[in-house]
Design an enzyme around this catalytic site. Structure first.
Site, PDB file in Angstrom:
ATOM      1  N   ASN A 114     130.680  25.891 113.490  1.00  0.00           N
ATOM      2  CA  ASN A 114     129.398  26.488 113.092  1.00  0.00           C
ATOM      3  C   ASN A 114     128.556  25.356 112.515  1.00  0.00           C
ATOM      4  OD1 ASN A 114     127.308  28.112 112.203  1.00  0.00           O
ATOM      5  ND2 ASN A 114     128.303  28.513 110.236  1.00  0.00           N
ATOM      6  N   LYS A 147     125.601  25.329 111.471  1.00  0.00           N
ATOM      7  CA  LYS A 147     124.560  25.734 110.502  1.00  0.00           C
ATOM      8  C   LYS A 147     123.233  25.102 110.946  1.00  0.00           C
ATOM      9  CE  LYS A 147     128.182  25.595 107.050  1.00  0.00           C
ATOM     10  NZ  LYS A 147     128.501  26.493 105.969  1.00  0.00           N
ATOM     11  N   HIS A 187     127.328  35.889 109.035  1.00  0.00           N
ATOM     12  CA  HIS A 187     127.777  34.750 108.217  1.00  0.00           C
ATOM     13  C   HIS A 187     127.315  34.954 106.778  1.00  0.00           C
ATOM     14  CE1 HIS A 187     128.209  30.672 106.707  1.00  0.00           C
ATOM     15  NE2 HIS A 187     129.075  30.484 107.695  1.00  0.00           N
ATOM     16  N   GLU A 224     126.077  33.029 104.696  1.00  0.00           N
ATOM     17  CA  GLU A 224     124.776  32.425 104.356  1.00  0.00           C
ATOM     18  C   GLU A 224     123.638  33.344 104.788  1.00  0.00           C
ATOM     19  OE1 GLU A 224     125.496  28.658 106.230  1.00  0.00           O
ATOM     20  OE2 GLU A 224     126.997  28.212 104.695  1.00  0.00           O
ATOM     21  N   GLU A 228     136.225  34.705 106.059  1.00  0.00           N
ATOM     22  CA  GLU A 228     135.662  33.542 105.369  1.00  0.00           C
ATOM     23  C   GLU A 228     135.407  33.886 103.906  1.00  0.00           C
ATOM     24  OE1 GLU A 228     133.749  30.637 108.288  1.00  0.00           O
ATOM     25  OE2 GLU A 228     132.196  32.017 107.680  1.00  0.00           O
ATOM     26  N   GLY A 249     131.729  25.776 102.408  1.00  0.00           N
ATOM     27  CA  GLY A 249     130.902  24.628 102.040  1.00  0.00           C
ATOM     28  C   GLY A 249     131.168  24.120 100.635  1.00  0.00           C
ATOM     29  N   SER A 300     135.902  25.635 104.396  1.00  0.00           N
ATOM     30  CA  SER A 300     136.345  24.263 104.110  1.00  0.00           C
ATOM     31  C   SER A 300     137.607  23.868 104.872  1.00  0.00           C
ATOM     32  CB  SER A 300     136.523  24.052 102.601  1.00  0.00           C
ATOM     33  OG  SER A 300     135.294  24.269 101.933  1.00  0.00           O
ATOM     34  N   GLY A 356     131.237  22.275 108.022  1.00  0.00           N
ATOM     35  CA  GLY A 356     131.058  20.829 107.813  1.00  0.00           C
ATOM     36  C   GLY A 356     131.903  19.958 108.725  1.00  0.00           C
TER      37      GLY A 356
HETATM   38  C1  PEP Z   1     131.162  28.120 107.942  1.00  0.00           C
HETATM   39  O1  PEP Z   1     130.020  27.692 108.022  1.00  0.00           O
HETATM   40  O2  PEP Z   1     131.474  29.178 108.503  1.00  0.00           O
HETATM   41  C2  PEP Z   1     132.143  27.383 107.156  1.00  0.00           C
HETATM   42  C3  PEP Z   1     133.375  27.835 107.065  1.00  0.00           C
HETATM   43  O3  PEP Z   1     131.694  26.236 106.559  1.00  0.00           O
HETATM   44  P1  PEP Z   1     132.630  25.077 105.921  1.00  0.00           P
HETATM   45  O4  PEP Z   1     133.718  24.789 106.897  1.00  0.00           O
HETATM   46  O5  PEP Z   1     131.695  23.923 105.736  1.00  0.00           O
HETATM   47  O6  PEP Z   1     133.165  25.611 104.622  1.00  0.00           O
END
Ligand code: PEP
Length: 251
Positions: A9, A11, A95, A97, A167, A173, A213, A235
């Site tokens: 993803n 973002k 998501h 966010e 998640e 993040g 993460s 990320g």
């Molecule tokens: C995500 O954007 O779904 C995500 C899990 O981000 P990260 O891996 O950066 O925590």
């Protein structure tokens, strides 16, 4: 055995020009890694470049959101039919966010999920608890409610095209990853909810990813968990070598 799905993803990262270069790198690191599915979920403006770059490979392309209406007066939005027409196969919906910054609710998530499935897209549905909800010991209730409301009206047949990404919001993040036990337990809870809605057969086949993460260092252990069928990676999906290590771990 469920096949693992490793999805990036991005973002709000990478221009179309950067997408072209990244896809070339990714093709090299993903070459011959045929034992998992690989998806990159990119900003709308990068879809064309990602689709062209991945043509003829096993790397699939997804969007990061979709509107629930088929067309109309929704300035700035993109419909499921538009994504399908472009050749997009996957879409991330719900998501955290989007829930946190753009007013997304379980009801709007559900409407988007249904519109996407009806148009023929595969959905990566994101759910997860806040840190305070985990601290209160209500993770299972939160995951149950989100799963049930977000999937209202989705048929058992349509569940073949639904991936659920567990998640935990506190891990996205933040560099704070769920332990293997927490990830496995929560993905198991989600699978149980799917079983209660659709029966054991659908639940046994359902892909439940972990996201939060996940990176080149922790992926191998997380992906060994019985209930973790892949990852949704933010990320660490932005650098092809790191994403490549995660793809390797899913082999
Ligand atoms: C995500 O954007 O779904 C995500 C899990 O981000 P990260 O891996 O950066 O925590």
């Amino acid at each position: 055995m469920r096949r693992k799905v490793i999805a990036g993803n991005w973002k709000m990262n990478k221009t179309p020009t950067e997408t072209k270069a990244f896809v070339e790198e990714l093709k090299a690191v993903a070459s011959g890694k045929d034992n998992c599915d690989i998806v990159i979920c990119v900003p709308f403006v990068d879809l064309q470049a990602a689709l062209e770059g991945t043509k003829g490979t096993k790397i699939k392309v997804g969007a990061q959101n979709v509107h629930f209406a088929p067309s109309g007066a929704y300035t700035g939005e993109v419909s499921a039919a538009m994504l399908v027409d472009l050749g997009v196969e996957y879409v991330v919906i719900g998501h955290s966010e989007r829930r946190q910054y753009f007013g997304e609710t379980d009801e709007t998530v559900n409407a988007r999920v249904k519109a996407a499935l009806e148009a023929g897209l595969k959905v990566i549905l994101c759910i997860g608890e806040l840190e305070k909800e985990r601290d209160q010991g209500i993770t299972a209730e939160i995951l149950g409610k989100q799963t049930k409301v977000d999937l209202l009206g989705v048929t058992a047949e349509q569940m073949k095209n639904v991936i659920i990404a567990y998640e935990p919001v506190w891990a996205i993040g933040t560099g704070k990853t769920a332990t293997n036990e927490q990830a496995d337990e929560a993905c198991g809870i989600v699978r149980d909810v799917v079983a209660s809605l659709y029966g054991k057969d659908v639940a046994d086949k359902a892909i439940v990813q972990y996201g939060g993460s996940m990176n080149a260092k922790n992926a191998a252990d997380l992906l060994k968990c019985e209930n973790v069928d892949g990852g949704l990676i933010g990320g660490a999906s932005l650098k092809a070598p790191d994403f490549g290590v995660i793809i390797d771990a899913a082999q």
